[in-house]
Write an enzyme that holds these catalytic residues in place. Structure first.
Site, PDB file in Angstrom:
ATOM      1  N   GLY A 136      17.515  -0.862  -6.807  1.00  0.00           N
ATOM      2  CA  GLY A 136      16.795  -1.523  -5.722  1.00  0.00           C
ATOM      3  C   GLY A 136      16.468  -2.974  -5.990  1.00  0.00           C
ATOM      4  O   GLY A 136      15.317  -3.384  -5.911  1.00  0.00           O
ATOM      5  N   CYS A 137      17.498  -3.766  -6.280  1.00  0.00           N
ATOM      6  CA  CYS A 137      17.282  -5.180  -6.645  1.00  0.00           C
ATOM      7  C   CYS A 137      17.576  -6.158  -5.517  1.00  0.00           C
ATOM      8  O   CYS A 137      17.938  -7.310  -5.766  1.00  0.00           O
ATOM      9  CB  CYS A 137      18.142  -5.534  -7.857  1.00  0.00           C
ATOM     10  SG  CYS A 137      17.603  -4.737  -9.375  1.00  0.00           S
TER      11      CYS A 137
ATOM     12  N   GLY B 268      14.105 -10.621  -2.759  1.00  0.00           N
ATOM     13  CA  GLY B 268      12.803 -10.617  -2.118  1.00  0.00           C
ATOM     14  C   GLY B 268      11.936  -9.429  -2.467  1.00  0.00           C
ATOM     15  O   GLY B 268      10.780  -9.378  -2.072  1.00  0.00           O
TER      16      GLY B 268
ATOM     17  N   GLY C 222      12.257  -5.070  -7.374  1.00  0.00           N
ATOM     18  CA  GLY C 222      13.381  -4.898  -8.299  1.00  0.00           C
ATOM     19  C   GLY C 222      14.049  -6.216  -8.645  1.00  0.00           C
ATOM     20  O   GLY C 222      14.419  -6.455  -9.799  1.00  0.00           O
TER      21      GLY C 222
ATOM     22  N   TYR D  81       5.656   8.393   3.230  1.00  0.00           N
ATOM     23  CA  TYR D  81       5.863   7.494   2.085  1.00  0.00           C
ATOM     24  C   TYR D  81       4.912   7.867   0.950  1.00  0.00           C
ATOM     25  O   TYR D  81       5.314   7.999  -0.207  1.00  0.00           O
ATOM     26  CB  TYR D  81       5.656   6.046   2.516  1.00  0.00           C
ATOM     27  CG  TYR D  81       5.755   5.056   1.386  1.00  0.00           C
ATOM     28  CD1 TYR D  81       7.002   4.673   0.893  1.00  0.00           C
ATOM     29  CD2 TYR D  81       4.619   4.504   0.811  1.00  0.00           C
ATOM     30  CE1 TYR D  81       7.114   3.769  -0.143  1.00  0.00           C
ATOM     31  CE2 TYR D  81       4.717   3.599  -0.227  1.00  0.00           C
ATOM     32  CZ  TYR D  81       5.959   3.238  -0.703  1.00  0.00           C
ATOM     33  OH  TYR D  81       6.068   2.330  -1.738  1.00  0.00           O
TER      34      TYR D  81
END
Length: 169
Positions: free
Chosen positions: A14-15, A18, A21, A152
């Site tokens: 998850g890089c 913004g 990550g 979530y």
């Protein structure tokens, strides 16, 4: 395979630019780590493409094949993973009674099962060394759920419980 130097190899999911990550990838690179930065699309990490400190990989944590492909590439290139940061995740916002079940399932598949899928792929390459680390990015919302964040929050609470379980290996 690259030489077995002392610089840690860090795999981060998850890089996308913004996000957390992405910031972690830069911080680890600034600390002389070899960073494997991943996201579902290389275009979301385009600012890292020309920086030799990063080894960029497309990774969809929902896909066993994608996880195994990336893990194979990382082991072929570096021979190990020293740190895994499971950061890939998605939001799911709305009143719990009205969220479509497929959206709820997708959130759990990404935030919980996606993280565990990567853990299970990396642990065989870590288990014998006893120095490696796994970091699962959670959320304070797991401790204080709100009326529109139930799915979530529940996914992050599940991830927290699973992370606690990993400490007992």
């Amino acid at each position: 395979m690259e030489s077995q130097d002392q610089n840690p190899v860090v795999l981060i999911t998850g890089c996308s630019q913004g996000g957390i990550g992405h910031a972690l990838a830069r911080a680890f690179a600034d600390s002389n780590c070899k960073v494997v930065a991943t996201s579902r699309s290389l275009s979301t990490m385009s600012d890292l493409q020309q920086d030799p400190r990063f080894y960029l990989q497309e990774l969809d944590v929902l896909s066993e094949q994608s996880v195994q492909h990336v893990m194979s590439n990382v082991i072929d290139k570096f021979g190990r993973v020293d740190v895994l940061v499971n950061n890939a995740g998605i939001q799911c916002v709305g009143p719990l009674a009205e969220i479509p079940l497929p959206a709820l399932e997708n959130t759990f598949n990404t935030n919980v099962f996606g993280s565990i899928r990567v853990v299970q792929a990396v642990v065989p390459h870590m288990a014998s060394k006893k120095k490696e680390r796994i970091v699962n990015i959670g959320s304070v919302s797991a401790l204080a759920p709100g009326p529109w964040s139930g799915v979530y929050t529940a996914s992050k609470a599940a991830l927290h419980a699973l992370t606690d379980t990993l400490r007992w290996r």
